[in-house]
Write a protein that holds these residues in place. Structure first.
Motif, PDB file in Angstrom:
ATOM      1  N   MET A 158       0.843  -1.182   0.000  1.00  0.00           N
ATOM      2  CA  MET A 158       0.000   0.000   0.000  1.00  0.00           C
ATOM      3  C   MET A 158       0.883   1.238   0.000  1.00  0.00           C
ATOM      4  O   MET A 158       1.823   1.344   0.774  1.00  0.00           O
ATOM      5  N   SER A 159       0.608   2.170  -0.899  1.00  0.00           N
ATOM      6  CA  SER A 159       1.420   3.367  -1.020  1.00  0.00           C
ATOM      7  C   SER A 159       1.054   4.390   0.050  1.00  0.00           C
ATOM      8  O   SER A 159      -0.024   4.345   0.644  1.00  0.00           O
ATOM      9  N   LEU A 160       1.972   5.327   0.265  1.00  0.00           N
ATOM     10  CA  LEU A 160       1.767   6.422   1.205  1.00  0.00           C
ATOM     11  C   LEU A 160       1.785   7.733   0.438  1.00  0.00           C
ATOM     12  O   LEU A 160       2.457   7.863  -0.594  1.00  0.00           O
ATOM     13  N   THR A 161       1.064   8.707   0.949  1.00  0.00           N
ATOM     14  CA  THR A 161       1.101  10.055   0.386  1.00  0.00           C
ATOM     15  C   THR A 161       1.424  11.027   1.510  1.00  0.00           C
ATOM     16  O   THR A 161       0.726  11.058   2.527  1.00  0.00           O
ATOM     17  N   LEU A 162       2.465  11.801   1.313  1.00  0.00           N
ATOM     18  CA  LEU A 162       2.947  12.697   2.359  1.00  0.00           C
ATOM     19  C   LEU A 162       2.895  14.142   1.879  1.00  0.00           C
ATOM     20  O   LEU A 162       3.232  14.455   0.735  1.00  0.00           O
ATOM     21  N   SER A 163       2.464  15.033   2.777  1.00  0.00           N
ATOM     22  CA  SER A 163       2.436  16.466   2.475  1.00  0.00           C
ATOM     23  C   SER A 163       3.827  17.058   2.649  1.00  0.00           C
ATOM     24  O   SER A 163       4.443  16.895   3.706  1.00  0.00           O
ATOM     25  N   LEU A 164       4.313  17.748   1.639  1.00  0.00           N
ATOM     26  CA  LEU A 164       5.623  18.365   1.723  1.00  0.00           C
ATOM     27  C   LEU A 164       5.534  19.749   2.347  1.00  0.00           C
ATOM     28  O   LEU A 164       4.614  20.517   2.063  1.00  0.00           O
ATOM     29  N   VAL A 165       6.521  20.060   3.196  1.00  0.00           N
ATOM     30  CA  VAL A 165       6.647  21.392   3.772  1.00  0.00           C
ATOM     31  C   VAL A 165       8.109  21.810   3.686  1.00  0.00           C
ATOM     32  O   VAL A 165       9.010  20.974   3.639  1.00  0.00           O
ATOM     33  N   ALA A 166       8.325  23.103   3.631  1.00  0.00           N
ATOM     34  CA  ALA A 166       9.684  23.649   3.588  1.00  0.00           C
ATOM     35  C   ALA A 166       9.815  24.657   4.729  1.00  0.00           C
ATOM     36  O   ALA A 166       9.737  25.863   4.520  1.00  0.00           O
ATOM     37  N   PRO A 167       9.999  24.174   5.969  1.00  0.00           N
ATOM     38  CA  PRO A 167       9.993  25.066   7.131  1.00  0.00           C
ATOM     39  C   PRO A 167      11.317  25.761   7.399  1.00  0.00           C
ATOM     40  O   PRO A 167      11.413  26.575   8.308  1.00  0.00           O
ATOM     41  N   ALA A 168      12.334  25.452   6.588  1.00  0.00           N
ATOM     42  CA  ALA A 168      13.662  25.981   6.893  1.00  0.00           C
ATOM     43  C   ALA A 168      14.297  26.575   5.634  1.00  0.00           C
ATOM     44  O   ALA A 168      13.781  27.526   5.067  1.00  0.00           O
ATOM     45  N   SER A 169      15.391  25.986   5.175  1.00  0.00           N
ATOM     46  CA  SER A 169      16.158  26.571   4.078  1.00  0.00           C
ATOM     47  C   SER A 169      15.570  26.245   2.703  1.00  0.00           C
ATOM     48  O   SER A 169      14.793  25.307   2.542  1.00  0.00           O
ATOM     49  N   PHE A 170      15.995  27.027   1.716  1.00  0.00           N
ATOM     50  CA  PHE A 170      15.547  26.873   0.333  1.00  0.00           C
ATOM     51  C   PHE A 170      16.280  25.705  -0.325  1.00  0.00           C
ATOM     52  O   PHE A 170      17.454  25.465  -0.065  1.00  0.00           O
ATOM     53  N   THR A 171      15.570  25.001  -1.201  1.00  0.00           N
ATOM     54  CA  THR A 171      16.146  23.892  -1.962  1.00  0.00           C
ATOM     55  C   THR A 171      15.843  24.104  -3.437  1.00  0.00           C
ATOM     56  O   THR A 171      14.728  24.496  -3.802  1.00  0.00           O
ATOM     57  N   ALA A 172      16.806  23.827  -4.288  1.00  0.00           N
ATOM     58  CA  ALA A 172      16.591  23.954  -5.726  1.00  0.00           C
ATOM     59  C   ALA A 172      15.426  23.053  -6.147  1.00  0.00           C
ATOM     60  O   ALA A 172      15.441  21.845  -5.866  1.00  0.00           O
ATOM     61  N   PRO A 173      14.410  23.605  -6.801  1.00  0.00           N
ATOM     62  CA  PRO A 173      13.219  22.814  -7.164  1.00  0.00           C
ATOM     63  C   PRO A 173      13.523  21.588  -7.998  1.00  0.00           C
ATOM     64  O   PRO A 173      12.854  20.549  -7.853  1.00  0.00           O
ATOM     65  N   ASP A 174      14.523  21.660  -8.899  1.00  0.00           N
ATOM     66  CA  ASP A 174      14.811  20.492  -9.735  1.00  0.00           C
ATOM     67  C   ASP A 174      15.283  19.308  -8.896  1.00  0.00           C
ATOM     68  O   ASP A 174      15.000  18.149  -9.227  1.00  0.00           O
ATOM     69  N   LEU A 175      15.969  19.577  -7.802  1.00  0.00           N
ATOM     70  CA  LEU A 175      16.402  18.490  -6.916  1.00  0.00           C
ATOM     71  C   LEU A 175      15.195  17.833  -6.251  1.00  0.00           C
ATOM     72  O   LEU A 175      15.153  16.607  -6.095  1.00  0.00           O
ATOM     73  N   LEU A 176      14.215  18.624  -5.874  1.00  0.00           N
ATOM     74  CA  LEU A 176      13.020  18.059  -5.256  1.00  0.00           C
ATOM     75  C   LEU A 176      12.227  17.225  -6.258  1.00  0.00           C
ATOM     76  O   LEU A 176      11.683  16.176  -5.906  1.00  0.00           O
ATOM     77  N   ASN A 177      12.179  17.662  -7.498  1.00  0.00           N
ATOM     78  CA  ASN A 177      11.483  16.886  -8.519  1.00  0.00           C
ATOM     79  C   ASN A 177      12.174  15.548  -8.763  1.00  0.00           C
ATOM     80  O   ASN A 177      11.516  14.508  -8.904  1.00  0.00           O
ATOM     81  N   GLN A 178      13.502  15.560  -8.794  1.00  0.00           N
ATOM     82  CA  GLN A 178      14.252  14.318  -8.971  1.00  0.00           C
ATOM     83  C   GLN A 178      14.038  13.378  -7.788  1.00  0.00           C
ATOM     84  O   GLN A 178      13.880  12.161  -7.961  1.00  0.00           O
ATOM     85  N   ALA A 179      14.024  13.938  -6.581  1.00  0.00           N
ATOM     86  CA  ALA A 179      13.801  13.115  -5.394  1.00  0.00           C
ATOM     87  C   ALA A 179      12.411  12.498  -5.423  1.00  0.00           C
ATOM     88  O   ALA A 179      12.225  11.319  -5.077  1.00  0.00           O
TER      89      ALA A 179
END
Length: 294
Positions: free
Chosen positions: A1-22
């Motif tokens: 069974m798959s999981l779905t998690l809500s993403l939050v960015a409570p701290a530092s900035f991350t390059a969006p392309d890295l998040l898409n790859q992850a």
């Protein structure tokens, strides 16, 4: 069974392309992530100003269709939110992260909310790392994270006793996190204090030994560790040694006079391994093994 998690960015900035790859790599493990509109609106080195980051955190908790709230990374900035959150209005949805998230994890424990000290979302990139040992470790830790969210109890972990007696036994809430972050809270309303009998896990990254000692001294003399039944060291990735000083000796110096047993060897921190664990759940040390509970 798959999981779905809500993403939050409570701290530092991350390059969006890295998040898409992850996100693509995580989908192979049946871990789905929900990107909110405008996850990040860069403000200096932060993922947004306080109002933006706070609003997205609250929205993630309120989403009825996700299993947990997952930080995309740590860095710096979580303390800004911790003093603004109305903790009494948050539902019992687990918050996942580590490093700078130690601030929010500690507050979750203080307010009776579930939390998991474990990999941040960006570490899904490790699943496609060139080093096969990094890939394997990441897969193991993320599968363990899925297990925790489904109610599984992790297997016990062997410890190395540094100052503890062989017969040492203790039991209490499992708390702690990043040493530098926890030390930075001393003297504030968010100050970390180990609950009675707590087993405190500490880890850090990129700090020379003199800074680790400064932070440990700050925790020790603030009384943060007075009620702890033991301290267990995770990894101290990229922490620059001083001459032939052993890391364990540094911790012995300030913990032994306070009668706090010291262990090391936990695969937890900023290195290849980052075993997830339920923050605030009861754990025990028996025969130099750390035993977790549901």
């Amino acid at each position: 069974m798959s999981l779905t998690l809500s993403l939050v960015a409570p701290a530092s900035f991350t390059a969006p392309d890295l998040l898409n790859q992850a996100a693509e790599a995580l989908a192979e493990l049946d871990i789905g992530v929900r990107f909110p509109p405008r996850l990040q609106v860069r403000c200096r080195y932060l993922a947004g100003d306080v109002a933006h980051r706070l609003a997205l955190l609250q929205a993630a908790y309120a989403d009825p269709d996700t299993d947990a709230v997952w930080a995309v990374r740590g860095g710096y900035g979580c303390a800004h939110l911790a003093t603004e959150i109305d903790w009494s209005r948050l539902p019992p949805k687990p918050l996942i992260g580590y490093s700078d998230l130690s601030v929010l994890l500690s507050q979750c424990q203080r307010h009776g909310l579930p939390a998991i000290h474990g990999p941040v979302m960006k570490e899904g990139l490790k699943l496609v790392a060139e080093d096969p040992t990094v890939c394997a470790a990441s897969r193991r830790d993320l599968e363990a994270l899925k297990g925790l969210l489904r109610g599984a109890v992790p297997a016990s972990v062997a410890l190395t006793a540094i100052t503890a007696r062989p017969e040492h036994r203790s039991s209490g809430p499992l708390v702690g996190g990043n040493l530098a972050v926890l030390a930075s809270l001393a003297g504030t309303p968010l100050a970390f204090r180990a609950p009675p009998g707590a087993i405190v896990i500490l880890e850090d990254v990129g700090e020379p030994y003199y800074r680790l000692e400064r932070d440990l001294w700050q925790l020790a003399y603030s009384g943060a560790l007075d009620a702890a039944s033991a301290v267990c060291l995770g990894t101290f990735e990229g922490c620059e040694p001083y001459a032939d000083l052993r890391l364990e000796t540094l911790f012995e110096t300030w913990l032994t006079p306070r009668g706090i047993p010291l262990f090391s060897g936990l695969p937890i921190g900023h290195g290849r391994d980052n075993l997830p664990w339920r923050y605030g759940a009861t754990a025990s040390i028996i025969d130099s093994r750390l035993h977790f509970s549901a």
